[in-house]
Motif scaffolding. Structure first.
Motif, PDB file in Angstrom:
ATOM      1  N   THR A 100     106.918  53.428  34.717  1.00  0.00           N
ATOM      2  CA  THR A 100     107.808  52.450  34.096  1.00  0.00           C
ATOM      3  C   THR A 100     107.756  52.608  32.582  1.00  0.00           C
ATOM      4  O   THR A 100     106.763  53.105  32.031  1.00  0.00           O
ATOM      5  CB  THR A 100     107.412  50.999  34.459  1.00  0.00           C
ATOM      6  OG1 THR A 100     106.026  50.816  34.200  1.00  0.00           O
ATOM      7  CG2 THR A 100     107.703  50.691  35.904  1.00  0.00           C
ATOM      8  N   ILE A 109     112.721  51.994  35.181  1.00  0.00           N
ATOM      9  CA  ILE A 109     111.943  52.423  36.346  1.00  0.00           C
ATOM     10  C   ILE A 109     112.153  53.917  36.533  1.00  0.00           C
ATOM     11  O   ILE A 109     113.286  54.396  36.563  1.00  0.00           O
ATOM     12  CB  ILE A 109     112.377  51.663  37.612  1.00  0.00           C
ATOM     13  CG1 ILE A 109     112.400  50.147  37.352  1.00  0.00           C
ATOM     14  CG2 ILE A 109     111.477  52.015  38.778  1.00  0.00           C
ATOM     15  CD1 ILE A 109     111.096  49.557  36.900  1.00  0.00           C
ATOM     16  N   VAL A 134     115.741  47.481  35.171  1.00  0.00           N
ATOM     17  CA  VAL A 134     115.697  46.152  35.778  1.00  0.00           C
ATOM     18  C   VAL A 134     115.352  45.147  34.683  1.00  0.00           C
ATOM     19  O   VAL A 134     114.705  45.483  33.688  1.00  0.00           O
ATOM     20  CB  VAL A 134     114.668  46.066  36.926  1.00  0.00           C
ATOM     21  CG1 VAL A 134     115.076  46.954  38.080  1.00  0.00           C
ATOM     22  CG2 VAL A 134     113.270  46.428  36.435  1.00  0.00           C
ATOM     23  N   ILE A 171     111.948  44.984  41.363  1.00  0.00           N
ATOM     24  CA  ILE A 171     112.637  46.238  41.663  1.00  0.00           C
ATOM     25  C   ILE A 171     113.276  46.094  43.043  1.00  0.00           C
ATOM     26  O   ILE A 171     112.577  46.077  44.058  1.00  0.00           O
ATOM     27  CB  ILE A 171     111.656  47.421  41.654  1.00  0.00           C
ATOM     28  CG1 ILE A 171     110.923  47.496  40.312  1.00  0.00           C
ATOM     29  CG2 ILE A 171     112.392  48.720  41.937  1.00  0.00           C
ATOM     30  CD1 ILE A 171     109.830  48.546  40.265  1.00  0.00           C
TER      31      ILE A 171
END
Length: 280
Positions: A100, A109, A134, A171
């Protein structure tokens, strides 16, 4: 002789020291989640903040804008036994590394093939198989130790939640199993010999997944005819008839379920059928 005895004492002392076992500073956790018709396995090490700076520019832990192993020690590993959709891309079965890049508003991600990497050492962008962002959210409370868990698990969707400090990210993942179940159902129904179990599976699929109540009723009727003492089949038949608006038939099926379940001494189904009748 004296030197030999001193050497032996030293070796014994070292051997004794080598046997001392202490808790890992960042203990490893492995979690497995059944998902769709497969499973997801996640392995990561869990560091604690211990008063250090976290998720800031040039912080001690997980600095913003820099590639992070998403844990401590070896790079975090995620294994899929079924194809999974993440970030708009379908990932094949197999093992991957989860990296990440934390940010103030969004986290990037990174799904990578570098399974032998120690942390970010050895990372190659050319081995990325997926990258997406995200939203970073404020957690409800402070979390001292990095925590990852699967949440909101449904038939075809779930979330991998990462929480540390005051930050949480989710996620999303999804699978397409509906079409594959339909193919299995159709194949089972087209067999030369169809048993009550196949009709029950078909009825359950059309009732719970495809929302085709008429097909569900046709198959559950065949199932009860093939196995007229199966009280659980009559309960499913009652549910389908109730949702079709046929209250009279639903009551008859529920009463049949109660009769058979009572004989089988299954109080749970007796109660469920009774509760259904009350709602008619």
């Amino acid at each position: 002789m004296k030197k030999i005895m001193m050497l032996a004492a030293t070796l014994c002392s070292l051997a004794g020291f080598a046997q001392v076992k202490m808790p890992a500073p960042s203990p490893t956790q492995k979690i497995t989640q059944e998902f769709g018709i497969g499973s997801i396995e996640l392995t990561y090490s869990r560091p604690s903040i211990k008063g250090r700076s976290l998720l800031k520019d040039n912080s001690d832990l997980a600095p913003l804008g820099k590639l992070w192993r998403t844990g401590a020690n070896a790079a975090t590993r995620i294994v899929f036994t079924d194809k999974v959709m993440m970030g708009g891309k379908l990932l094949d079965t197999g093992a991957y590394v989860l990296y990440t890049i934390p940010g103030k508003e969004y986290w990037e991600i990174v799904i990578n093939k570098g399974l032998t990497n120690w942390g970010t050492d050895g990372y190659k962008e050319s081995e990325d198989v997926n990258r997406f962002k995200v939203k970073a959210e404020k957690a409800g409370s402070e979390t001292e130790t990095l925590t990852m868990q699967f949440a909101n698990v449904k038939a075809e969707s779930c979330e991998l939640q990462i929480t540390w400090g005051a930050t949480s990210v989710k996620i999303p993942m999804s699978v397409n199993v509906k079409d594959r179940i339909r193919s299995q159902v159709e194949k089972a129904l087209s067999a030369e010999t169809v048993n009550a179990g196949a009709y029950q599976s078909a009825a359950t699929f059309y009732y719970e997944w495809d929302k085709d109540l008429n097909k569900a009723l046709v198959n559950i009727t065949k199932a009860t005819q093939a196995n007229p003492k199966a009280f659980w089949l009559f309960l499913l038949q009652a549910k389908i008839q109730k949702d079709l608006g046929d209250k009279m038939s639903a009551k008859t099926s529920a009463e049949k379920c109660i009769e058979l379940a009572t004989a089988a001494k299954n109080d749970d189904y007796v109660k469920q059928a009774g509760d259904l009748i009350k709602k008619l």
